[in-house]
Design an enzyme around this catalytic site. Structure first.
Site, mmCIF file in Angstrom:
data_model
loop_
_atom_site.group_PDB
_atom_site.id
_atom_site.type_symbol
_atom_site.label_atom_id
_atom_site.label_comp_id
_atom_site.label_asym_id
_atom_site.label_seq_id
_atom_site.Cartn_x
_atom_site.Cartn_y
_atom_site.Cartn_z
ATOM 1 C CG HIS A 229 -7.805 -0.625 2.476
ATOM 2 N ND1 HIS A 229 -8.514 -1.394 3.387
ATOM 3 C CD2 HIS A 229 -6.729 -1.367 2.119
ATOM 4 C CE1 HIS A 229 -7.889 -2.540 3.575
ATOM 5 N NE2 HIS A 229 -6.798 -2.555 2.809
ATOM 6 C CG HIS B 159 -2.040 -1.024 1.098
ATOM 7 N ND1 HIS B 159 -2.646 -1.364 -0.085
ATOM 8 C CD2 HIS B 159 -2.638 -1.787 2.062
ATOM 9 C CE1 HIS B 159 -3.578 -2.295 0.136
ATOM 10 N NE2 HIS B 159 -3.576 -2.568 1.421
ATOM 11 C CD GLU C 291 -8.046 -3.833 -0.103
ATOM 12 O OE1 GLU C 291 -6.920 -3.411 -0.445
ATOM 13 O OE2 GLU C 291 -8.210 -4.793 0.682
#
Length: 335
Positions: free
Chosen positions: A167, A97, A301
């Site tokens: 997210h 991420h 996601e």
């Protein structure tokens, strides 16, 4: 109203059906409340009451993830086979991420607010977390009826990679002290990506037919027996979505039978990471002060595939100067 400031701020958008709160710490969804006649809104998006609570945990709750959502093996890739780009690892030897200081941890600029929308902007300098090029990105949230639309765009002055998503974690019951694995899930995908112990995709794709990854027909995430036993469901995989990348289409839906609520997710991206949590702890509390169940919410996601810079057979995450990265997501709520 137009504002350009870098202090931590919360923006509330509201219409007859939805009340939503956002903050510029991570261009984040903090709260999505469904209005019931005569009652307070029921929040279905996991979040905290105070912006500072997000910096004390690393679950990316409600945040915009970037520059690269999901994982890159060994935190490196070949830049068009010209040179190796070394990134900042933050999950063992891998990048997750966006690295240790990903976009979820940044204070975004609030560029514009209207009665129905808010626009955030962030500039990421060349070398940020190892990524090449000066990147400028924006996130626009807009309420319209019973839907929330998110538009992410980015440009860069050098060849780089971009893969951004939201997210949020969802629980349509509005209660985060119990398991969300009782929800029914549908994912429009015929294939998924098997992964190694580090959650990096293995070679090839696998058919969902005849496996526990087949969500083409809506079904409960966990069986009644698994729920009763308190079993934690172990999905954390990318699904290879049907339809053309770049086209906004329905890709997944969640349904909660006891409340008759449904969330339908649309996206322009090629993949969907399905993660029914499993890591929350009782010392983490939701906005009502109750301790979180370890599997209290579902993350869906949309994104390109994990480790795609290192896989020529995956949708490309490369962005060149003069081009614009674009990702559109829409959450539609019924019930």
């Amino acid at each position: 109203m137009t504002a350009q400031h870098a202090a931590q701020t919360i923006t509330t958008l509201e219409n007859q059906k939805i009340r939503a709160r956002f903050c510029n710490q991570g261009a984040r969804i903090m709260y999505l409340g469904l209005k019931n006649e005569g009652n307070d809104p029921v929040n279905i998006a996991l979040g905290f009451s105070y912006i500072g609570d997000y910096a004390r945990q690393d679950s990316y709750i409600g945040a915009t993830c970037g520059r690269y959502a999901n994982r890159i093996a060994k935190a490196r890739y070949d830049n068009h086979h010209q040179n190796t780009v070394q990134l900042a690892a933050n999950e063992g030897e891998n990048l997750l991420h966006g690295g240790p200081e990903g976009f979820d941890r940044r204070i975004w600029m609030v560029m514009e607010e209207t009665a129905s929308s808010v626009v955030y902007a962030l500039s990421s300098p060349d070398g940020d977390q190892g990524f090449p090029g000066n990147l400028h990105c924006t996130v626009r949230y807009e309420l319209a009826g019973n839907s929330l639309r998110c538009e992410i765009s980015a440009t860069c002055d050098a060849p780089t990679i971009v893969n951004m998503t939201n997210h949020s974690y969802w629980n349509l019951s509005g209660r985060f002290d119990g398991s969300a694995a009782d929800h029914e899930l549908q994912i429009h995908a015929d294939q998924y990506l098997p992964v190694d112990n580090g959650l990096i995709p293995l070679p090839g794709r696998a058919e969902v037919t005849g496996t526990t990854f087949d969500f083409r027909t809506p079904r409960a995430i966990a069986s009644p027996e698994e729920l009763q036993a308190g079993k934690i469901i172990e999905y954390d995989h990318n699904f290879c979505l049907s339809g053309r990348r770049g086209t906004l289409r329905k890709i997944a839906s969640l349904f909660h039978a006891p409340t008759n609520r449904r969330l339908t997710l649309s996206s322009t991206e090629a993949g969907l990471q399905f993660y029914p949590a499993r890591h929350f702890t009782p010392d983490m509390t939701s906005q009502d002060g109750k301790s979180l169940h370890p599997q209290c919410a579902i993350a869906l996601e949309p994104q390109t595939f994990p480790d795609s810079p290192n896989r020529d057979d995956f949708p490309s995450p490369f962005l060149n100067p003069g081009d614009t990265y674009s990702h559109v997501m829409v959450w539609q709520i019924e019930g």
